[in-house]
Write an enzyme that holds these catalytic residues in place. Sequence first.
Site, PDB file in Angstrom:
ATOM      1  N   LYS A 196       5.336   1.324  -8.326  1.00 64.38           N
ATOM      2  CA  LYS A 196       5.735   0.862  -9.058  1.00 64.38           C
ATOM      3  C   LYS A 196       5.723  -0.354 -10.005  1.00 64.38           C
ATOM      4  O   LYS A 196       4.347  -0.900  -9.890  1.00 64.38           O
ATOM      5  CB  LYS A 196       7.259  -0.241  -8.300  1.00 64.38           C
ATOM      6  CG  LYS A 196       8.240  -0.544  -8.402  1.00 64.38           C
ATOM      7  CD  LYS A 196       9.882  -0.909  -7.641  1.00 64.38           C
ATOM      8  CE  LYS A 196      10.584  -2.127  -8.496  1.00 64.38           C
ATOM      9  NZ  LYS A 196      12.176  -1.991  -8.159  1.00 64.38           N
ATOM     10  N   SER A 201      16.013  -0.652  -8.754  1.00 60.43           N
ATOM     11  CA  SER A 201      14.606  -0.492  -9.234  1.00 60.43           C
ATOM     12  C   SER A 201      13.616   0.465  -9.137  1.00 60.43           C
ATOM     13  O   SER A 201      12.890   0.594 -10.166  1.00 60.43           O
ATOM     14  CB  SER A 201      14.462  -2.489 -10.049  1.00 60.43           C
ATOM     15  OG  SER A 201      13.746  -2.832  -8.617  1.00 60.43           O
ATOM     16  N   SER A 217      17.181  -2.747  -4.289  1.00 59.90           N
ATOM     17  CA  SER A 217      16.199  -1.863  -5.175  1.00 59.90           C
ATOM     18  C   SER A 217      15.445  -0.637  -4.649  1.00 59.90           C
ATOM     19  O   SER A 217      14.847   0.511  -5.404  1.00 59.90           O
ATOM     20  CB  SER A 217      15.816  -2.185  -6.253  1.00 59.90           C
ATOM     21  OG  SER A 217      16.239  -3.178  -7.024  1.00 59.90           O
TER      22      SER A 217
END
Length: 443
Positions: A54, A129, A153
């Site tokens: 990420k 996210s 997320s």
Amino acid sequence: MAAHLKQIERINPKVNAIVTLVAGQAAENARKADEAQGRGASLAPLHGLPVAHKDLVETAGIRTTFGSPLMKDNVPTQDAIIVERIKRGGAITVGKTNTPEFGAGSQTFNPVFGATRNPYDLTKTCGGSSGGAAVSLACGMVPIADGSDSGGSLRNPAAFCGVVGFRVSPGRVARAAHGNAWSTLGVSGPMARTVSDVALFLSVMAGPDPRCPISITEPGSRFAGNLERRFKGVRVAWFKNMGGIPFDRRILEAVNAHRKTFESLGCIVEEAEPDLAGADEAFNTLRALGYVETQSENVRSHPDLVKDTIIWEVERGSKLTAADVVRAEVLHSQVWDQMQVFQETYEYFIVPSTQVPPFDVNQPYVTEIEGVKMNTYIDWMKCCYLISILENPSISMPCGYTPEGLPVGLQIVGRHRDEWSVLQMAYAFEQATRTAHRKPPIV
């Protein structure tokens, strides 16, 4: 590695999930891994598996932008703890996955790379996210991907993309002591297409680290075991409305259809919910406080380059009094205790992973659900963040599709720090429903 890089080349331009690609480096590291295997070297659990990180996670020598114009050229000099662990586990980095600006919000878009699209419908969002991670998995561009979760997320994008996302207990996956190192809102965790892959990945990611003051001392290796278990007589609590929050009827239809799945496993399923009074206030106060800790300087120095919702969070957090923070911590303690009492009776709590299906990719956030107006940009994520504040491990499992063919997920919430039990139930659910075998049309 060659097969995955080819898949990235074929699919990624359509979905924009992997935003920084290090194909040459990945291919070279794969060649070295082949040579080591040929020499008969001892192989780590993830030997040779491509992985994407990420874009909120520091990667030495690889651009890490946090989705922000302020960091668009940032190249860290050292890896985050989670990246160290994954590399040591034998996986090979192929690149970074897209995320909202500084991870704010459950819709993956930012001014540096733009939006990531849902592989089941390119006009829809993939959530966030950890949106780029979820899409990369769903499209077969990587077999494993790391993510992080404060208000949903890991779970929200997993649900929107038909993959598995696991919010583990705070401290299960060590994080370095930046900002408020004792905060339990944000955690890092694994994502994959199957529960077995998530468990294998967690076995490498988890474990104590002296740089993390809240790290759990139990070694991660226990998560690599056999996940099979019998569930006859196990008591499962089925959600009602989580204190009155709205759900899209398509979500309710898909999730409620699986009550019989848990019953078929031998579980005793009853409608019941913990007392969540105070959870909403505690989460939102502590979240705003966290933004003051991490983003106030960016907002002060570069307000024109910071997302409006982050500015709102910092402004809200800056107005908090000591009494507000103390009240939030007291409420946090109360709801944690209420959940422990509740789970003396019920080993699992089943709730939807999202309140809505994937929505328009050009819409920043949900403003209304079934006629109920949302007051803030994250109100539509209450079914996740009310679980976050409880600190219980929760895994999002694919559980069906809307009439339009969009994925739906449900959360299996376990007891305090009992990731193993959650993985066992998730595996049994997966085997009973065969949810891991459908692929998005784009693939």
